[in-house]
Motif scaffolding. Structure first.
Motif, PDB file in Angstrom:
ATOM      1  N   ALA A   1      10.942 -55.240 -44.511  1.00  0.00           N
ATOM      2  CA  ALA A   1      10.497 -55.560 -45.791  1.00  0.00           C
ATOM      3  C   ALA A   1       9.997 -56.957 -45.796  1.00  0.00           C
ATOM      4  CB  ALA A   1      11.882 -55.659 -46.677  1.00  0.00           C
ATOM      5  N   PRO A   2       8.756 -57.201 -46.694  1.00  0.00           N
ATOM      6  CA  PRO A   2       8.292 -58.507 -46.635  1.00  0.00           C
ATOM      7  C   PRO A   2       8.985 -59.435 -47.423  1.00  0.00           C
ATOM      8  CG  PRO A   2       6.712 -56.667 -47.354  1.00  0.00           C
ATOM      9  CD  PRO A   2       7.992 -56.141 -47.409  1.00  0.00           C
ATOM     10  N   VAL A   3       8.820 -60.773 -46.781  1.00  0.00           N
ATOM     11  CA  VAL A   3       9.542 -62.047 -47.349  1.00  0.00           C
ATOM     12  C   VAL A   3       8.563 -62.984 -48.102  1.00  0.00           C
ATOM     13  CG1 VAL A   3      11.112 -63.810 -47.285  1.00  0.00           C
ATOM     14  CG2 VAL A   3      11.509 -61.642 -45.998  1.00  0.00           C
ATOM     15  N   ASN A   4       8.348 -63.335 -49.292  1.00  0.00           N
ATOM     16  CA  ASN A   4       7.279 -64.179 -49.747  1.00  0.00           C
ATOM     17  C   ASN A   4       6.012 -63.504 -49.412  1.00  0.00           C
ATOM     18  OD1 ASN A   4       9.410 -65.736 -50.785  1.00  0.00           O
ATOM     19  ND2 ASN A   4       9.627 -66.841 -48.939  1.00  0.00           N
ATOM     20  N   GLY A   5       5.712 -62.176 -49.505  1.00  0.00           N
ATOM     21  CA  GLY A   5       4.325 -61.700 -49.095  1.00  0.00           C
ATOM     22  C   GLY A   5       4.117 -61.537 -47.653  1.00  0.00           C
ATOM     23  N   ALA A   6       4.875 -62.194 -46.755  1.00  0.00           N
ATOM     24  CA  ALA A   6       4.816 -61.936 -45.354  1.00  0.00           C
ATOM     25  C   ALA A   6       5.529 -61.081 -44.629  1.00  0.00           C
ATOM     26  CB  ALA A   6       4.817 -63.421 -44.864  1.00  0.00           C
ATOM     27  N   LYS A   7       4.993 -59.926 -43.839  1.00  0.00           N
ATOM     28  CA  LYS A   7       5.824 -59.109 -43.283  1.00  0.00           C
ATOM     29  C   LYS A   7       6.024 -59.684 -41.829  1.00  0.00           C
ATOM     30  CE  LYS A   7       6.172 -54.144 -42.203  1.00  0.00           C
ATOM     31  NZ  LYS A   7       5.301 -52.704 -42.070  1.00  0.00           N
ATOM     32  N   SER A   8       7.028 -60.462 -41.525  1.00  0.00           N
ATOM     33  CA  SER A   8       7.255 -61.261 -40.443  1.00  0.00           C
ATOM     34  C   SER A   8       8.560 -61.041 -39.791  1.00  0.00           C
ATOM     35  CB  SER A   8       6.866 -62.858 -40.597  1.00  0.00           C
ATOM     36  OG  SER A   8       5.602 -62.883 -41.114  1.00  0.00           O
TER      37      SER A   8
ATOM     38  N   GLN B   1      -0.302 -60.754 -40.866  1.00  0.00           N
ATOM     39  CA  GLN B   1       1.267 -60.707 -41.288  1.00  0.00           C
ATOM     40  C   GLN B   1       1.190 -61.245 -42.833  1.00  0.00           C
ATOM     41  OE1 GLN B   1       3.920 -62.617 -38.577  1.00  0.00           O
ATOM     42  NE2 GLN B   1       4.193 -60.633 -37.321  1.00  0.00           N
ATOM     43  N   PRO B   2       0.686 -62.041 -43.460  1.00  0.00           N
ATOM     44  CA  PRO B   2       0.003 -63.363 -42.647  1.00  0.00           C
ATOM     45  C   PRO B   2       1.165 -64.502 -42.260  1.00  0.00           C
ATOM     46  CG  PRO B   2      -0.442 -63.477 -45.066  1.00  0.00           C
ATOM     47  CD  PRO B   2       0.393 -62.206 -44.959  1.00  0.00           C
ATOM     48  N   ASP B   3       0.773 -65.084 -41.283  1.00  0.00           N
ATOM     49  CA  ASP B   3       1.630 -66.195 -40.894  1.00  0.00           C
ATOM     50  C   ASP B   3       0.796 -67.450 -40.254  1.00  0.00           C
ATOM     51  OD1 ASP B   3       3.667 -67.957 -40.222  1.00  0.00           O
ATOM     52  OD2 ASP B   3       4.654 -66.332 -38.803  1.00  0.00           O
ATOM     53  N   LEU B   4       0.403 -68.214 -41.305  1.00  0.00           N
ATOM     54  CA  LEU B   4      -0.614 -69.316 -40.925  1.00  0.00           C
ATOM     55  C   LEU B   4       0.217 -70.307 -39.934  1.00  0.00           C
ATOM     56  CD1 LEU B   4      -3.384 -70.626 -41.012  1.00  0.00           C
ATOM     57  CD2 LEU B   4      -2.670 -71.779 -43.431  1.00  0.00           C
ATOM     58  N   GLY B   5       1.357 -70.677 -40.343  1.00  0.00           N
ATOM     59  CA  GLY B   5       2.149 -71.599 -39.755  1.00  0.00           C
ATOM     60  C   GLY B   5       2.152 -71.284 -38.018  1.00  0.00           C
ATOM     61  N   SER B   6       2.816 -70.022 -38.054  1.00  0.00           N
ATOM     62  CA  SER B   6       2.750 -69.706 -36.364  1.00  0.00           C
ATOM     63  C   SER B   6       1.536 -69.512 -35.619  1.00  0.00           C
ATOM     64  CB  SER B   6       3.462 -68.242 -36.521  1.00  0.00           C
ATOM     65  OG  SER B   6       4.808 -68.194 -36.830  1.00  0.00           O
ATOM     66  N   ALA B   7       0.332 -69.085 -36.507  1.00  0.00           N
ATOM     67  CA  ALA B   7      -1.024 -69.110 -35.856  1.00  0.00           C
ATOM     68  C   ALA B   7      -1.394 -70.644 -35.544  1.00  0.00           C
ATOM     69  CB  ALA B   7      -2.068 -68.669 -37.118  1.00  0.00           C
ATOM     70  N   LEU B   8      -1.088 -71.541 -36.347  1.00  0.00           N
ATOM     71  CA  LEU B   8      -1.375 -72.997 -35.897  1.00  0.00           C
ATOM     72  C   LEU B   8      -0.745 -73.402 -34.592  1.00  0.00           C
ATOM     73  CD1 LEU B   8      -1.538 -74.574 -39.329  1.00  0.00           C
ATOM     74  CD2 LEU B   8      -3.592 -73.906 -37.905  1.00  0.00           C
ATOM     75  N   VAL B   9       0.349 -72.878 -34.172  1.00  0.00           N
ATOM     76  CA  VAL B   9       1.424 -73.322 -33.184  1.00  0.00           C
ATOM     77  C   VAL B   9       0.835 -72.738 -32.010  1.00  0.00           C
ATOM     78  CG1 VAL B   9       3.481 -73.002 -32.027  1.00  0.00           C
ATOM     79  CG2 VAL B   9       3.593 -73.377 -34.676  1.00  0.00           C
ATOM     80  N   PHE B  10      -0.041 -71.512 -32.118  1.00  0.00           N
ATOM     81  CA  PHE B  10      -0.700 -70.808 -30.997  1.00  0.00           C
ATOM     82  C   PHE B  10      -1.839 -71.745 -30.669  1.00  0.00           C
ATOM     83  CE2 PHE B  10       2.148 -67.262 -31.727  1.00  0.00           C
ATOM     84  CZ  PHE B  10       2.146 -66.600 -30.291  1.00  0.00           C
ATOM     85  N   PHE B  11      -2.555 -72.145 -31.730  1.00  0.00           N
ATOM     86  CA  PHE B  11      -3.755 -73.075 -31.447  1.00  0.00           C
ATOM     87  C   PHE B  11      -3.233 -74.350 -30.618  1.00  0.00           C
ATOM     88  CE2 PHE B  11      -5.911 -70.563 -34.650  1.00  0.00           C
ATOM     89  CZ  PHE B  11      -7.015 -70.306 -34.111  1.00  0.00           C
ATOM     90  N   ALA B  12      -2.260 -75.012 -31.092  1.00  0.00           N
ATOM     91  CA  ALA B  12      -1.720 -76.107 -30.594  1.00  0.00           C
ATOM     92  C   ALA B  12      -1.488 -75.948 -28.937  1.00  0.00           C
ATOM     93  CB  ALA B  12      -0.486 -76.489 -31.326  1.00  0.00           C
ATOM     94  N   ILE B  13      -0.644 -74.746 -28.561  1.00  0.00           N
ATOM     95  CA  ILE B  13      -0.233 -74.432 -27.360  1.00  0.00           C
ATOM     96  C   ILE B  13      -1.533 -74.396 -26.426  1.00  0.00           C
ATOM     97  CG2 ILE B  13       0.988 -72.820 -25.798  1.00  0.00           C
ATOM     98  CD1 ILE B  13       3.105 -72.272 -28.250  1.00  0.00           C
TER      99      ILE B  13
END
Length: 395
Positions: A99-106, A169-181
């Protein structure tokens, strides 16, 4: 003889003490966050439960040698991708596992709590990149522009797979972490600055251009890339929250009011007056700022600096390239989490769903960070063994 050293000499007690300090801060902040009565559940024992599980994870991870993680890295990366893909096909109805939470299926909704696979994928991704970079340097011992571009291509392919799934999902926060790594490991991988500098400058220019277009060419972005109005509203509310005080800017305004009202010394434990939604998770820093003031918030930030300093010191001690890259990726991951989380509460950065490591409530975040920190414990625990082995034996 080195292998027979007792546990007390091999264990990283300084890192363990830092984590215990975070435990105390986390429990105090979460206990205070609940005084507003917005949850109807006591999250303190649940956070303690996640810390205990995290300690078990650290203990298990620590006793495996770095060379074993090097061999398993691609399998762990594949397992992480499988978890992300499987989540897409999970049923989405109310009460269902996907079930999605706040529009994100994460999240996977399980009896023990909500599990976010992207939190574990971050560490799996670090392991995969560390293996990729170290293996590349073994094969191409003589560096050239061609081999550097080849390495960048390999890194790009490794990044694009999890990134595409997470953005869906969408999950912009996690995507930014991957860019930082990725950015951090590109720098420590030894790629020529003649390649890195134009690449990073290009990224900055592209980011600046997109921000300008979001402000002045919204219709074009909506038609060309399918962006939605609410996504632009997040940017506008970040730059000028008071013009959106009744909608997207409300959360940021309450965050600024809470932290600012704490002034120098704070209002005291459980003496908060400003209501901030989700202040036990992503906005836990507002509780610290309001109750403990500038002094208390600065102390918490200093503890994070101490953690980063200790991890950096450990990284510089390591002789194995794979272990060095792993620790560098973990440092980048934690540093970005801290910078983004605190930055978004004081309007320095846009609001994203990134928790404050080891302090925000959340099982996935704690277990994911425990997995990463467990690797650092492992590197340090087996450090002396690697000092006295040859390169061939390490392989």
């Amino acid at each position: 003889m080195e292998n027979k050293r007792n546990f007390a000499n091999r264990f990283d007690w300084t890192l363990a003490f830092i984590l215990f300090t975070f435990l105390v801060i986390s429990l105090l902040a979460i206990a205070s966050a609940q005084t507003s009565g917005q949850y109807g559940i006591n999250y303190v024992p649940k956070q303690m439960q996640w810390y205990v599980i995290g300690a078990v994870i650290i203990g298990i991870v620590m006793f495996f040698e770095p060379d074993q993680y090097k061999k398993m890295s691609w399998y762990m990366y594949g397992a992480g991708i499988a978890l992300l893909v499987l989540l897409i096909f999970m049923p989405e109805g109310e009460g269902q596992i996907g079930a999605p939470v706040n529009g994100a299926k994460s999240w996977y909704h399980t009896p023990i709590g909500n599990i976010q696979p992207s939190e574990f994928m971050k560490t799996f991704y670090i392991l995969a990149l560390a293996r990729l970079i170290s293996k590349h340097h073994e094969v191409y011992s003589l560096k050239s522009v061609k081999t550097d571009f080849l390495l960048l291509g390999k890194i790009g392919i490794t990044l694009i797979i999890p990134l595409a799934i997470i953005m869906k999902q969408p999950d912009l926060g996690s995507a930014l972490v991957f860019f930082a790594i990725t950015a951090a490991l590109i720098i420590v991988a030894g790629i020529s600055w003649k390649i890195i500098l134009p690449t990073f400058l290009g990224g900055v220019v592209a980011g600046g251009t997109l921000l300008w277009m979001a402000l002045y060419m919204q219709d074009f972005l909506e038609k060309t890339f399918g962006l939605k109005a609410y996504q632009f509203a997040r940017i506008y509310s970040w730059l000028d929250p008071y013009s959106y005080s009744s909608s997207e800017g409300y959360h940021l305004i309450t965050s600024l009011n809470a932290i600012g009202s704490g002034e120098i010394f704070g209002k005291g434990f459980r003496n908060r007056e400003v209501y901030v939604a989700e202040n036990h998770t992503d906005f836990i820093f507002t509780v610290i700022g309001e109750e403990w003031g500038f002094i208390g918030a600065s102390i918490v930030i200093c503890v994070f600096f101490l953690l980063i300093y200790h991890l950096t010191k450990t990284t510089l001690l390591l002789k194995d390239p794979f272990s060095t890259y792993v620790c560098a990726g973990i440092i980048a991951m934690i540093t970005f989490h801290v910078f983004e989380n605190i930055g978004m509460t004081i309007q320095l950065l846009p609001i994203t769903g990134i928790p404050l490591p080891f302090i925000s409530y959340g099982g996935s975040s704690l277990m994911g960070n425990a997995l990463a920190i467990g690797l650092v414990f492992s590197m340090r625990f087996h450090y002396r063994t690697y000092m006295f082995t040859t390169h061939d034996e390490d392989e």
